[in-house]
Design a protein around this motif. Structure first.
Motif, PDB file in Angstrom:
ATOM      1  N   ILE A   1      13.723 -59.597 -83.070  1.00 18.62           N
ATOM      2  CA  ILE A   1      12.484 -58.838 -83.216  1.00 18.62           C
ATOM      3  C   ILE A   1      12.339 -58.458 -84.681  1.00 18.62           C
ATOM      4  O   ILE A   1      12.969 -57.517 -85.170  1.00 18.62           O
ATOM      5  CB  ILE A   1      12.491 -57.576 -82.325  1.00 18.62           C
ATOM      6  CG1 ILE A   1      12.837 -57.941 -80.877  1.00 18.62           C
ATOM      7  CG2 ILE A   1      11.145 -56.866 -82.407  1.00 18.62           C
ATOM      8  CD1 ILE A   1      11.861 -58.869 -80.213  1.00 18.62           C
TER       9      ILE A   1
ATOM     10  N   ASN B   1       9.361 -57.711 -86.276  1.00 14.73           N
ATOM     11  CA  ASN B   1       8.333 -56.711 -86.516  1.00 14.73           C
ATOM     12  C   ASN B   1       8.894 -55.308 -86.292  1.00 14.73           C
ATOM     13  O   ASN B   1       9.385 -54.982 -85.218  1.00 14.73           O
ATOM     14  CB  ASN B   1       7.148 -56.958 -85.584  1.00 14.73           C
ATOM     15  CG  ASN B   1       6.010 -56.003 -85.825  1.00 14.73           C
ATOM     16  OD1 ASN B   1       6.019 -54.890 -85.325  1.00 14.73           O
ATOM     17  ND2 ASN B   1       5.023 -56.432 -86.593  1.00 14.73           N
TER      18      ASN B   1
ATOM     19  N   ILE C   1       7.348 -53.207 -83.339  1.00 13.15           N
ATOM     20  CA  ILE C   1       7.794 -53.637 -82.011  1.00 13.15           C
ATOM     21  C   ILE C   1       9.259 -53.273 -81.809  1.00 13.15           C
ATOM     22  O   ILE C   1       9.673 -52.840 -80.723  1.00 13.15           O
ATOM     23  CB  ILE C   1       7.593 -55.149 -81.829  1.00 13.15           C
ATOM     24  CG1 ILE C   1       6.105 -55.509 -81.966  1.00 13.15           C
ATOM     25  CG2 ILE C   1       8.128 -55.603 -80.478  1.00 13.15           C
ATOM     26  CD1 ILE C   1       5.216 -54.844 -80.947  1.00 13.15           C
TER      27      ILE C   1
ATOM     28  N   ARG D   1       6.406 -61.422 -77.146  1.00 14.12           N
ATOM     29  CA  ARG D   1       6.980 -62.052 -78.343  1.00 14.12           C
ATOM     30  C   ARG D   1       7.245 -63.543 -78.115  1.00 14.12           C
ATOM     31  O   ARG D   1       7.079 -64.355 -79.004  1.00 14.12           O
ATOM     32  CB  ARG D   1       8.307 -61.378 -78.730  1.00 14.12           C
ATOM     33  CG  ARG D   1       8.223 -59.904 -79.020  1.00 14.12           C
ATOM     34  CD  ARG D   1       7.837 -59.595 -80.447  1.00 14.12           C
ATOM     35  NE  ARG D   1       6.456 -59.817 -80.804  1.00 14.12           N
ATOM     36  CZ  ARG D   1       5.424 -59.104 -80.315  1.00 14.12           C
ATOM     37  NH1 ARG D   1       5.626 -58.150 -79.444  1.00 14.12           N
ATOM     38  NH2 ARG D   1       4.200 -59.351 -80.690  1.00 14.12           N
TER      39      ARG D   1
ATOM     40  N   SER E   1       5.396 -62.361 -88.170  1.00 13.61           N
ATOM     41  CA  SER E   1       5.705 -60.939 -88.038  1.00 13.61           C
ATOM     42  C   SER E   1       4.895 -60.089 -89.012  1.00 13.61           C
ATOM     43  O   SER E   1       4.556 -58.943 -88.720  1.00 13.61           O
ATOM     44  CB  SER E   1       7.202 -60.696 -88.231  1.00 13.61           C
ATOM     45  OG  SER E   1       7.610 -61.074 -89.529  1.00 13.61           O
TER      46      SER E   1
ATOM     47  N   GLU F   1       1.518 -59.580 -87.468  1.00 17.00           N
ATOM     48  CA  GLU F   1       1.647 -58.568 -86.418  1.00 17.00           C
ATOM     49  C   GLU F   1       1.600 -57.170 -87.018  1.00 17.00           C
ATOM     50  O   GLU F   1       0.958 -56.264 -86.477  1.00 17.00           O
ATOM     51  CB  GLU F   1       2.961 -58.748 -85.666  1.00 17.00           C
ATOM     52  CG  GLU F   1       2.977 -59.877 -84.669  1.00 17.00           C
ATOM     53  CD  GLU F   1       4.230 -59.853 -83.826  1.00 17.00           C
ATOM     54  OE1 GLU F   1       4.099 -60.002 -82.596  1.00 17.00           O
ATOM     55  OE2 GLU F   1       5.328 -59.693 -84.372  1.00 17.00           O
TER      56      GLU F   1
END
Length: 272
Positions: free
Chosen positions: A113, A115, A118, A158, A165, A168
């Motif tokens: 992950i 981002n 998130i 995702r 990213s 996002e």
């Protein structure tokens, strides 16, 4: 958080309709091996350090920001990498609890992950899940299900969404600061891109320009407020970021075919 051993209430094989969760910081002596797999799903979210998972010939390393999902019945081994510590959230849940067909059908998934928004959201959901699991106040089980469901849906999102990213992050900023004036230069600086590179990458990922996307966000929100609140059209125009009502009305009519005031009198739910 200090190093811990496995808690006395740790359950390796949950019974049907059981959800358990925890928070570990463990040394490289930590290892779990199940030749026959297990009956439940396992999900981990690595906060720091390094862990590993092995399933047959597959060997993955988990580092900060990685979400790992292991499907039921898969023979496996996992633990802390040699010479490391592994700091992670985890949850076991039985297959009966959720529809999981939106998740990858791979036996083992490791998703980084990138981002930050998130990542923080998953972190917060795990914290709520673990808190409710430990406190066990009224409706604790339902609250745990909600938190875990949010985590799983964010992961599915995702997997299906191939957005960069950085794009996002820009979308998150736009949605959060929709009312404010937006500077492409400031947005680009926030994600370490040049303004021209950001504009190109954004349209490549989203299909629309940054300004067009912001306009759609504002108009969508305006329509929602017109339909469900008592605010006037001019108040709503200001609320969603338009300083000039006439300018707002022109854009709204182009999008919805009628003026904001007409929309408020006869929203879609009331139209025949």
């Amino acid at each position: 958080m200090a190093d811990i051993d496995l808690p006395s209430d740790y359950v390796a094989y949950p019974e049907s309709h059981v959800l358990i969760a925890g928070h570990f910081l463990v040394k490289d002596t930590y290892q779990t091996k199940r030749q026959a797999g297990m009956n439940d799903w396992l999900i981990t979210f690595t906060l720091d350090g390094e862990g590993y998972f092995k399933t047959g010939d597959e060997h993955i390393i988990c580092t900060q920001g990685d979400v790992t999902i292991l499907r039921p019945t898969v023979p496996h081994q996992y633990g802390t990498s040699r010479g490391k510590t592994w700091h992670f959230f985890w949850a076991h849940f039985s297959p009966e609890l959720f529809e999981t067909n939106y998740l990858s059908d791979k036996r083992l998934v490791n998703l980084t992950i990138e981002n930050e928004y998130i990542r923080n959201r998953i972190n917060q959901s795990f914290e709520k899940l673990i808190q409710d699991y430990r406190e066990r106040q009224r409706y604790w089980y339902e609250l745990c299900e909600l938190s875990l469901k949010e985590i799983l849906l964010l992961i599915a999102q995702r997997q299906e969404q191939a957005l960069d990213s950085r794009i996002e992050e820009v979308l998150h900023i736009l949605s959060k600061q929709m009312k404010d004036s937006i500077s492409i230069n400031k947005l680009a600086k926030s994600v370490n891109l040049s303004p021209s590179r950001l504009s190109h990458l954004f349209k490549e990922n989203v299909g629309h320009s940054i300004l067009d996307t912001l306009k759609q966000m504002r108009l969508n929100q305006a329509a929602l407020l017109l339909e469900h609140t008592d605010r006037s059209a001019s108040e709503i125009a200001y609320e969603v970021g338009y300083q000039n009502y006439n300018y707002f009305a022109i854009h709204f009519r182009k999008r919805y075919g009628i003026s904001p005031r007409e929309y408020k009198k006869n929203p879609p739910t009331n139209r025949t």
